[in-house]
Design a protein around this motif. Structure first.
Motif, PDB file in Angstrom:
ATOM      1  N   VAL A  33       0.860  -1.186   0.000  1.00 48.19           N
ATOM      2  CA  VAL A  33       0.000   0.000   0.000  1.00 48.19           C
ATOM      3  C   VAL A  33       0.893   1.232   0.000  1.00 48.19           C
ATOM      4  O   VAL A  33       1.735   1.401   0.886  1.00 48.19           O
ATOM      5  CB  VAL A  33      -0.929   0.028   1.240  1.00 48.19           C
ATOM      6  N   ARG A  34       0.687   2.079  -0.994  1.00 41.51           N
ATOM      7  CA  ARG A  34       1.435   3.337  -1.078  1.00 41.51           C
ATOM      8  C   ARG A  34       0.463   4.499  -0.947  1.00 41.51           C
ATOM      9  O   ARG A  34      -0.521   4.571  -1.675  1.00 41.51           O
ATOM     10  CB  ARG A  34       2.171   3.449  -2.405  1.00 41.51           C
ATOM     11  N   LEU A  35       0.769   5.392  -0.020  1.00 43.09           N
ATOM     12  CA  LEU A  35      -0.067   6.562   0.199  1.00 43.09           C
ATOM     13  C   LEU A  35       0.321   7.650  -0.801  1.00 43.09           C
ATOM     14  O   LEU A  35       1.489   8.051  -0.858  1.00 43.09           O
ATOM     15  CB  LEU A  35       0.091   7.062   1.632  1.00 43.09           C
ATOM     16  N   TYR A  36      -0.643   8.078  -1.601  1.00 41.12           N
ATOM     17  CA  TYR A  36      -0.406   9.160  -2.554  1.00 41.12           C
ATOM     18  C   TYR A  36      -0.343  10.469  -1.776  1.00 41.12           C
ATOM     19  O   TYR A  36      -1.244  10.778  -1.004  1.00 41.12           O
ATOM     20  CB  TYR A  36      -1.523   9.195  -3.610  1.00 41.12           C
ATOM     21  N   GLN A  37       0.721  11.232  -1.981  1.00 36.53           N
ATOM     22  CA  GLN A  37       0.964  12.444  -1.201  1.00 36.53           C
ATOM     23  C   GLN A  37       0.748  13.746  -1.974  1.00 36.53           C
ATOM     24  O   GLN A  37       0.883  14.814  -1.406  1.00 36.53           O
ATOM     25  CB  GLN A  37       2.417  12.434  -0.689  1.00 36.53           C
ATOM     26  N   GLY A  38       0.415  13.672  -3.267  1.00 37.54           N
ATOM     27  CA  GLY A  38       0.425  14.878  -4.089  1.00 37.54           C
ATOM     28  C   GLY A  38      -0.900  15.576  -4.314  1.00 37.54           C
ATOM     29  O   GLY A  38      -0.967  16.493  -5.137  1.00 37.54           O
TER      30      GLY A  38
END
Length: 170
Positions: A33-38
């Motif tokens: 799981v990768r949290l989108y930060q943009g």
């Protein structure tokens, strides 16, 4: 399985963002799981812009590369946040959500309008809302820290179950 997680909140102390970070930490083996930060860096959507700015293209590419999407967004004035709506608007003209399995997380049982609106928006974009993976947690007002969420076996179990339901839907 690669999952992109998007919080509809830009607040530093967002329950939705905390929930997604905990989800990333407790993901079962074989699920990343990768949290989108943009989200806060996206310009306002303008359909007159023919070539999407690099930050928009990066979101599109991240969505295309993901096997599934998890979205957790608060409710503001009976709707989704402007930040998440703007991000989704940028994705309408491409294939990033077509047949993509999506789980919707809701940190407040009272946020029914935003949840329904978000479901409608991504369904119109041809995403597949995975009911078994979508989850409402009564976190609003619970005053839980991120560490307390991570230490709570019930919360962690529900987040793992969400990810396993997304994986089973592939």
């Amino acid at each position: 399985m690669k999952v992109i997680a998007i919080s509809g909140s830009l607040r530093a102390a967002s329950l939705n963002s905390m929930l997604l970070r905990v989800m990333a930490d407790v993901a079962p083996p074989g699920i990343e799981v990768r949290l989108y930060q943009g989200l806060g860096q996206l310009p306002l959507f303008n359909p007159d812009i023919a070539e999407p700015p690099p930050v928009v293209a990066a979101l599109r590419d991240a969505l295309l590369a993901a096997d599934a999407v998890v979205i957790a967004s608060p409710e503001y004035a009976h709707g989704v946040t402007g930040a998440i709506k703007n991000g989704l608007d940028w994705m309408v003209g491409n294939e990033s959500f077509i047949d993509k399995p999506v789980a919707l997380l809701n940190a407040s049982p009272r946020a029914t309008h935003a949840y329904a609106s978000l479901r409608e928006t991504i369904t119109v974009m041809s995403a597949r809302v995975v009911e078994a993976a979508s989850l409402t947690l009564p976190l609003l007002g619970a005053n839980l820290s991120e560490e307390a969420m991570r230490a709570d076996p019930q919360i962690c179990g529900m987040l793992r179950a969400t990810l396993l339901a997304l994986k089973a839907d592939q």
